[in-house]
Design a protein around this motif. Structure first.
Motif, mmCIF file in Angstrom:
data_model
loop_
_atom_site.group_PDB
_atom_site.id
_atom_site.type_symbol
_atom_site.label_atom_id
_atom_site.label_comp_id
_atom_site.label_asym_id
_atom_site.label_seq_id
_atom_site.Cartn_x
_atom_site.Cartn_y
_atom_site.Cartn_z
ATOM 1 N N SER A 1 -4.649 10.218 -5.143
ATOM 2 C CA SER A 1 -4.961 10.113 -6.566
ATOM 3 C C SER A 1 -6.425 9.709 -6.753
ATOM 4 N N ALA B 1 -3.665 6.231 -10.784
ATOM 5 C CA ALA B 1 -3.136 6.022 -9.430
ATOM 6 C C ALA B 1 -1.853 6.818 -9.191
ATOM 7 N N HIS C 1 -6.976 6.301 -5.425
ATOM 8 C CA HIS C 1 -6.991 6.281 -3.966
ATOM 9 C C HIS C 1 -8.380 6.651 -3.421
ATOM 10 N N SER D 1 1.055 6.038 -10.248
ATOM 11 C CA SER D 1 2.063 5.039 -9.885
ATOM 12 C C SER D 1 3.404 5.324 -10.558
ATOM 13 N N GLU E 1 -1.994 -1.155 -4.332
ATOM 14 C CA GLU E 1 -1.112 -0.023 -4.068
ATOM 15 C C GLU E 1 -1.897 1.186 -3.586
ATOM 16 N N THR E 2 -3.171 1.254 -3.954
ATOM 17 C CA THR E 2 -4.009 2.395 -3.588
ATOM 18 C C THR E 2 -5.101 2.029 -2.572
ATOM 19 N N THR E 3 -5.043 0.816 -2.037
ATOM 20 C CA THR E 3 -6.079 0.364 -1.107
ATOM 21 C C THR E 3 -5.448 -0.387 0.057
ATOM 22 N N THR F 1 -1.967 -2.125 -8.986
ATOM 23 C CA THR F 1 -2.510 -0.776 -8.836
ATOM 24 C C THR F 1 -3.573 -0.719 -7.746
ATOM 25 N N TYR G 1 0.833 -1.206 0.000
ATOM 26 C CA TYR G 1 0.000 0.000 0.000
ATOM 27 C C TYR G 1 0.865 1.252 0.000
#
Length: 204
Positions: free
Chosen positions: A13, A66, A16, A68, A121-123, A118, A8
């Motif tokens: 973003s 995101a 997110h 990233s 990474e955002t959750t 993704t 995470y």
């Protein structure tokens, strides 16, 4: 610092800000669509290729939404290693059919893993639990997915820093088994700590 698979990352973003439950359910549906169809034959239909191409574009769009880092794609190199192994195994029965199967499988695997990178990474796992109202045991199980990759990354980097470079396949295999053993004991210790923490909360 090397990025970790499925770890995470805090941010603000567009990805997110999307509801965690929506992202997880979308990932599940997305995976089903990506692996839809039959890739075991010597040919792949145009419809399957169009669907796969569209899904690949969706993964890229989510990646940019995101915010990233492109270096995060390096975490997915394991997909191609697995893809090569699957292709080689399939080609032993039928070279042409196995090659087609392996290429399509690798493309599908990468597309799905790309979006999963993704999404996770955002959750955070807490967001997933709160959004889907998951039982504690399921939430903890899901939480261990990124933890495994995080610990494996640390162990691998530490092992690489300590050992001398060698081309001996036996020594490489021994080092790999040692890393797996270390990962097993680390995750076992973490699981025991989590179990004790849960029991202490329940008994209070």
């Amino acid at each position: 610092m090397e990025m970790t698979l499925f770890s995470y990352r805090r941010g603000n973003s567009i990805m997110h800000r999307i509801n965690a439950g929506v992202k997880v359910l979308f990932l599940v549906a997305f995976s089903i669509v990506v692996f839809w169809g039959n890739s075991s034959g010597e040919w792949v239909s145009k419809t399957e290729l169009i669907v796969l191409g569209a899904c690949f574009c969706i993964s890229w769009i989510c990646f940019f939404l995101a915010g990233s880092n492109w270096k995060g794609l390096l975490c997915l190199r394991f997909v191609f290693v697995i893809g090569i192994l699957v292709t080689v195994l399939k080609m032993t029965d039928s070279p042409k059919q196995g090659l087609v199967y392996g290429l399509v499988y690798t493309a599908r695997f990468f597309t799905t893993a790309f979006l999963a990178q993704t999404v996770f990474e955002t959750t955070s796992m807490i967001q997933i639990q709160d959004s889907l109202h998951l039982p504690r045991i399921i939430a903890l199980s899901i939480n261990f997915i990124p933890q495994i990759f995080y610990e494996w990354n640390k162990i691998r980097l530490a092992s690489r820093a300590r050992r001398t470079k060698t081309k001996n396949p036996i020594k490489k295999a021994a080092a790999f088994l040692y890393e797996l053993e270390s990962l097993f004991f680390v995750m076992l210790n973490k699981a025991e700590n989590v179990r004790r923490a849960v029991e202490n909360r329940i008994n209070k």
